[in-house]
Design a protein around this motif. Sequence first.
Motif, mmCIF file in Angstrom:
data_model
loop_
_atom_site.group_PDB
_atom_site.id
_atom_site.type_symbol
_atom_site.label_atom_id
_atom_site.label_comp_id
_atom_site.label_asym_id
_atom_site.label_seq_id
_atom_site.Cartn_x
_atom_site.Cartn_y
_atom_site.Cartn_z
ATOM 1 N N ALA A 111 2.292 -4.777 0.058
ATOM 2 C CA ALA A 111 1.938 -3.946 -1.093
ATOM 3 C C ALA A 111 0.451 -4.095 -1.382
ATOM 4 N N HIS A 112 -0.128 -3.011 -1.858
ATOM 5 C CA HIS A 112 -1.555 -2.992 -2.174
ATOM 6 C C HIS A 112 -1.718 -2.534 -3.623
ATOM 7 N N ASP A 113 -2.385 -3.326 -4.428
ATOM 8 C CA ASP A 113 -2.621 -2.972 -5.822
ATOM 9 C C ASP A 113 -3.850 -2.075 -5.906
ATOM 10 N N LEU A 114 -3.759 -1.046 -6.729
ATOM 11 C CA LEU A 114 -4.868 -0.108 -6.890
ATOM 12 C C LEU A 114 -5.212 0.087 -8.354
ATOM 13 N N CYS A 115 -6.489 0.314 -8.629
ATOM 14 C CA CYS A 115 -6.925 0.679 -9.972
ATOM 15 C C CYS A 115 -6.591 2.156 -10.190
#
Length: 68
Positions: free
Chosen positions: A41-45
């Motif tokens: 998973a990749h967290d994004l603003c």
Amino acid sequence: MDGRLCSKVGCAREAVATLTYDYGDQMAALGPLGPAGHPHAHDLCAQHADRLSVPSGWLVVRHEALRA
């Protein structure tokens, strides 16, 4: 802020969404910030979540949190 930042290199904004990929089905799923620590998973603003692009032919599924 809980200390989770956007995964994009050079971005120091607070993460608000989580992106996951399903390469087999050529699909990307973008939803509310998920549990921390998932290796795929990749967290994004908010800015990077809004500007998300995927390879041609891929499907993007955007999950919106229900608002009261």
